[in-house]
Design a protein around this motif. Structure first.
Motif, PDB file in Angstrom:
ATOM      1  N   UNK A 316      84.774  44.027  23.175  1.00 41.16           N
ATOM      2  CA  UNK A 316      85.432  45.017  22.317  1.00 41.16           C
ATOM      3  C   UNK A 316      86.941  44.987  22.541  1.00 41.16           C
ATOM      4  N   UNK A 317      87.347  44.980  23.815  1.00 40.89           N
ATOM      5  CA  UNK A 317      88.779  44.964  24.133  1.00 40.89           C
ATOM      6  C   UNK A 317      89.464  43.701  23.609  1.00 40.89           C
ATOM      7  N   UNK A 334      84.687  38.496  18.332  1.00 41.23           N
ATOM      8  CA  UNK A 334      84.470  39.296  19.547  1.00 41.23           C
ATOM      9  C   UNK A 334      83.772  40.621  19.234  1.00 41.23           C
ATOM     10  N   UNK A 335      84.116  41.254  18.134  1.00 43.97           N
ATOM     11  CA  UNK A 335      83.467  42.522  17.795  1.00 43.97           C
ATOM     12  C   UNK A 335      81.993  42.319  17.461  1.00 43.97           C
ATOM     13  N   UNK A 336      81.645  41.166  16.867  1.00 48.99           N
ATOM     14  CA  UNK A 336      80.230  40.879  16.605  1.00 48.99           C
ATOM     15  C   UNK A 336      79.460  40.677  17.914  1.00 48.99           C
ATOM     16  N   UNK A 337      80.111  40.060  18.903  1.00 48.82           N
ATOM     17  CA  UNK A 337      79.472  39.924  20.220  1.00 48.82           C
ATOM     18  C   UNK A 337      79.277  41.293  20.869  1.00 48.82           C
ATOM     19  N   UNK A 338      80.294  42.147  20.704  1.00 53.78           N
ATOM     20  CA  UNK A 338      80.188  43.503  21.251  1.00 53.78           C
ATOM     21  C   UNK A 338      79.025  44.244  20.605  1.00 53.78           C
ATOM     22  N   UNK A 339      78.909  44.154  19.283  1.00 55.57           N
ATOM     23  CA  UNK A 339      77.838  44.829  18.566  1.00 55.57           C
ATOM     24  C   UNK A 339      76.475  44.327  19.020  1.00 55.57           C
ATOM     25  N   UNK A 340      76.340  43.018  19.184  1.00 58.00           N
ATOM     26  CA  UNK A 340      75.063  42.420  19.611  1.00 58.00           C
ATOM     27  C   UNK A 340      74.633  42.970  20.976  1.00 58.00           C
ATOM     28  N   UNK A 341      75.575  43.012  21.920  1.00 63.13           N
ATOM     29  CA  UNK A 341      75.235  43.506  23.258  1.00 63.13           C
ATOM     30  C   UNK A 341      74.941  44.998  23.230  1.00 63.13           C
ATOM     31  N   UNK A 361      78.652  52.845  21.360  1.00 55.10           N
ATOM     32  CA  UNK A 361      79.163  51.475  21.382  1.00 55.10           C
ATOM     33  C   UNK A 361      78.892  50.764  20.068  1.00 55.10           C
ATOM     34  N   UNK A 362      77.692  50.978  19.507  1.00 50.56           N
ATOM     35  CA  UNK A 362      77.382  50.391  18.200  1.00 50.56           C
ATOM     36  C   UNK A 362      78.320  50.947  17.128  1.00 50.56           C
ATOM     37  N   UNK A 363      78.544  52.279  17.190  1.00 48.70           N
ATOM     38  CA  UNK A 363      79.430  52.888  16.207  1.00 48.70           C
ATOM     39  C   UNK A 363      80.836  52.326  16.279  1.00 48.70           C
ATOM     40  N   UNK A 364      81.344  52.165  17.500  1.00 47.68           N
ATOM     41  CA  UNK A 364      82.693  51.622  17.687  1.00 47.68           C
ATOM     42  C   UNK A 364      82.766  50.182  17.192  1.00 47.68           C
ATOM     43  N   UNK A 365      81.748  49.397  17.580  1.00 47.42           N
ATOM     44  CA  UNK A 365      81.749  47.989  17.179  1.00 47.42           C
ATOM     45  C   UNK A 365      81.717  47.847  15.663  1.00 47.42           C
ATOM     46  N   UNK A 366      80.873  48.636  15.006  1.00 44.45           N
ATOM     47  CA  UNK A 366      80.808  48.578  13.545  1.00 44.45           C
ATOM     48  C   UNK A 366      82.127  49.001  12.905  1.00 44.45           C
ATOM     49  N   UNK A 367      82.748  50.035  13.462  1.00 43.91           N
ATOM     50  CA  UNK A 367      84.035  50.484  12.933  1.00 43.91           C
ATOM     51  C   UNK A 367      85.096  49.398  13.091  1.00 43.91           C
ATOM     52  N   UNK A 368      85.122  48.772  14.274  1.00 41.23           N
ATOM     53  CA  UNK A 368      86.084  47.693  14.510  1.00 41.23           C
ATOM     54  C   UNK A 368      85.868  46.522  13.557  1.00 41.23           C
ATOM     55  N   UNK A 369      84.594  46.193  13.323  1.00 39.09           N
ATOM     56  CA  UNK A 369      84.297  45.110  12.384  1.00 39.09           C
ATOM     57  C   UNK A 369      84.726  45.483  10.971  1.00 39.09           C
TER      58      UNK A 369
END
Length: 741
Positions: A316-317, A334-341, A361-369
């Protein structure tokens, strides 16, 4: 006589046989059977009046319960053996009793240690509720056996578990108990540990200055006792405190010290944490290449130690780093890797904060994507990820409906506090269907003006300026843009400071969120129509709160006495204003007025200590009215007035009405009257006098409020804005039926 003597002799023989059988069963490990025969032995000896033999029976029963692992029961029987041994003067038996008691206490302490370890294990698994159960068992036994150090350790573990659950007030409470005992027993290392945990809790509630103060104390003690790991942890915590304050250079300084100690001690997890924190600090400074270097080092260590969640956070970072550099494809990767984990770890997460954190974490990753795809012009993909982000956050919030404290913690992190209050009111009044369902983003976007009062503004930040959407009368949305040549944070802060300077009030007091529709639509007979509870100047001279005893509030007592005369109601003042009495009466009245000490950060109100309590020095639960206490109460008040802004010297100071106001609304109050900042005692007295004179004669709360503000504004003494402007009515515009109040 011979027959009677023979009968006694037979009973004695029978008793000995019971004893022998009990010992035999004990020898083969059948302790239940042994207990059965030793109880028969004891009964026979009581009937025969053989006091010394009775002591032996208690000894045998104690040993049998020891064999079963029931050390508390063993201690009870060995203490009876000791008592009888002293009574009959049998020094040898007395010595055996002491020996057996020592063994039982030792095993009881071992049982406590096992509970402690189990609690820590569940902590590691993220099952904090289960951890709390075992830490409470550890605490119970530690108290029973008089293990003060063990008691302090249990308080420490309970505080950490509650901190992980987001119950920061409970974390502070247990941290203070840990600190008090550690000081009493002279445990410097334990004292340092307690300071560190308290610092973390205060950091969580946003009191960063207090967090730094406690972490500095922890650092000092760690250096004194030679605890290098503790010293590194203190540096890490202080770095986080300064990061939260926005002093990123200072944060880097402390994180580098943490890194140095972690490397020297071979602490790979600490080293990785330091790299991650350094990367975040450099990111905040705009040094994105340097941030990437540190985050890649953090990622390498996370992979080596097998920390999946840590690896996901680092992805995520890194995604944020590359996004800021304009490398959107790399950011997406990187955000897709974060979402997967996040999804993988979330599948294994248990209840409580573990699930909250992973779904967040899923919410953050989706927002970042969504942000990343928006930047490369793939708007359909961006919308889809934004929708998934909203669904993830709403899912968490929905699952926390019955636990308002977790919801507030979640809301503080993700700026959704108003929604938490809305949910709490729905839950309280049983009203549904007042807002769109999850995922219907277009419905929310089209419908949101109807939820808002006129002249509401929303703000969006764009490069070089601020965009305002203003909801004017008739629900017309107008857009305005303001160009700025300084940072947005500096610009907004300057606006706030200018406004505060113009009216001459203190900063750091936030206005409570509004949520009116549920209150206005609740059943007409929900709230009480008569009865008043007036509380003023509770007796607090027995209280030691945060190292000091609060002063009595002379003007608070005068205030409620004055209101009592207007309403013809006897107020609770001084030693009568106990927490128990307030909570007993608070659910039966239409009007609640409290004039007392309070705390801005937590919304606590200091009442007189309960007369029935466990220790001479009152614990917090004996006198503090907390948000949790209020939320548990079945409040039916039409109006709650929180006049918690007095001081003995007439200083202008804020006392926490904002936080507690929310709790009163959520607990059932129809309206709450508070001030956005504090005013002096005499101005408060005058305001309340005018307010109640109008309120008692049938005017609504808003009309009485306007009359009181107008009276101060037109007076010679209190015409300044700071005296009449802070009062706010939150909720509905209520009236009261004062006949028979």
């Amino acid at each position: 006589m011979a027959e009677k003597g023979q009968e006694v002799g037979d009973r004695g023989i029978e008793a000995k046989e019971y004893c022998s059988l009990g010992n035999a069963y004990h020898s083969i490990g059948d302790f239940q059977k042994a207990i059965e025969y030793h109880n028969r032995y004891l009964k026979s000896l009581k009937e025969l009046g053989e006091r010394a033999g009775e002591g032996r029976a208690y000894c045998n029963l104690g040993n049998a319960y020891h064999g079963l692992g029931d050390f508390q029961k063993a201690i009870e029987y060995h203490e009876r053996h000791l008592e009888i041994s002293k009574e009959v003067g049998n020094r040898a038996a007395e010595g055996r009793a002491y020996c057996n008691l020592g063994n039982a206490y030792n095993n009881r302490a071992g049982e406590a240690k096992a509970y402690c370890n189990l609690g820590n294990a569940y902590d590691s698994l993220g099952d904090f509720q289960k951890a709390i159960e075992y830490h409470e068992l550890h605490l119970k036994i530690s108290k029973e056996v008089g293990d003060r150090a063990g008691e302090a350790k249990a308080y420490c573990n309970l505080g950490n578990a509650y901190n992980s659950l987001g119950d920061f007030q409970k974390a502070i409470e247990y941290g203070e108990r840990d600190l008090r005992i550690s000081k009493e027993v002279g445990d410097r290392a334990g004292e340092g540990r307690a300071y560190g945990n308290l610092g973390n809790a205060y950091d969580s509630v946003g009191d960063f200055q207090k967090a730094i103060e406690y972490h500095e104390r922890a650092l000092k003690i760690s250096k004194e006792v030679g605890d290098r790991a503790g010293e590194g942890g203190a540096y890490c915590n202080m770095g986080n405190d300064y990061y939260s304050l926005g002093d990123f250079r200072k944060a880097i300084e402390y994180h580098e010290r943490h890194l140095k100690i972690s490397k020297a001690g071979g602490n790979m997890a600490g080293e990785g944490k330091a790299y991650g924190n350094l990367g975040n600090a450099y990111y905040s400074l705009g040094e994105f290449q340097k941030a990437i270097q540190y985050h890649e080092r953090d990622l390498k260590i996370s992979k080596e130690v097998g920390d999946r969640a840590g690896k996901g956070n680092t992805y995520c970072n890194l995604g944020n780093d590359y996004y800021s550099l304009g490398d959107f494809q790399k950011a997406i990767e990187y955000h897709e890797r974060h979402l997967k984990i996040s999804k993988e770890v979330g599948d294994r997460a248990g209840e409580g904060k573990a699930e909250l954190g992973q779904r967040a974490g899923e919410g953050i990753a989706n927002c970042n994507l969504g942000d990343a795809y928006h930047s490369v012009g793939e708007f359909q993909k961006a919308v889809q990820y934004y929708k998934e982000s909203v669904i993830a956050f709403d899912h968490i919030r929905g699952n926390l409906l019955s636990n308002d404290e977790w919801k507030i913690s979640f809301g503080n992190t993700y700026d959704r506090r108003a929604q938490a209050l809305n949910d709490l009111l729905e839950f309280k009044y049983g009203l549904k269907g007042l807002r769109p369902e999850i995922g219907t983003l277009s419905a929310r976007a089209n419908d949101f003006p109807s939820y808002l009062p006129p002249n509401t503004a929303f703000m969006g930040i764009s490069e070089g300026g601020i965009v305002l959407w203003v909801n004017e009368k008739g629900n017309e949305i107008k857009t305005r843009r303001t160009e700025i040549d300084i940072s947005v944070t500096t610009y907004l802060q300057s606006l706030l400071e200018t406004a505060r300077e113009e009216i001459g009030v203190r900063a750091d007091v936030n206005c409570e969120d509004r949520s009116l529709r549920l209150i206005q639509n609740c059943p007409a007979d929900w709230h009480s129509k008569t009865g008043a509870l007036l509380v003023g100047d509770p007796w607090v001279q027995e209280v030691v709160y945060e190292g000091m005893t609060p002063e009595q509030l002379e003007w608070a007592e005068k205030e409620v006495q004055m209101i009592g005369e207007i309403l013809q109601t006897e107020p609770l003042v001084g030693k009568q204003a106990t927490k128990d009495k307030v909570l007993t009466r608070i659910s039966t009245v239409a009007l609640v007025h409290i004039a007392a000490h309070g705390k801005m950060e937590t919304g606590e109100i200091a009442l007189a200590p309960n007369t029935t309590r466990s220790s001479p020095i009152p614990d917090k639960e004996d006198y503090l009215l907390t948000m949790k206490d209020v939320l548990k109460a079945q409040i039916r008040a039409r109006l709650v007035v929180l006049s918690c802004c007095h001081s003995a010297r007439g200083e202008v100071k804020s006392e926490g009405v904002v936080g507690i106001a929310r709790a009163f609304l959520g607990a059932g109050a129809r309206a709450v009257l508070v001030s956005l900042w504090a005013i002096d005692d005499k101005a408060t007295m005058e305001f309340m006098k005018v307010f109640y004179q109008h309120f008692v004669h049938g005017r609504s709360a808003s009309e009485a409020l306007n009359k009181a503000m107008k009276s101060l504004r037109e007076s010679d003494r209190f015409s300044a804005v700071k005296y009449w402007a802070p009062f706010v009515l939150i909720g509905d515009d209520v009236t009261l039926e004062f006949e028979g109040i």
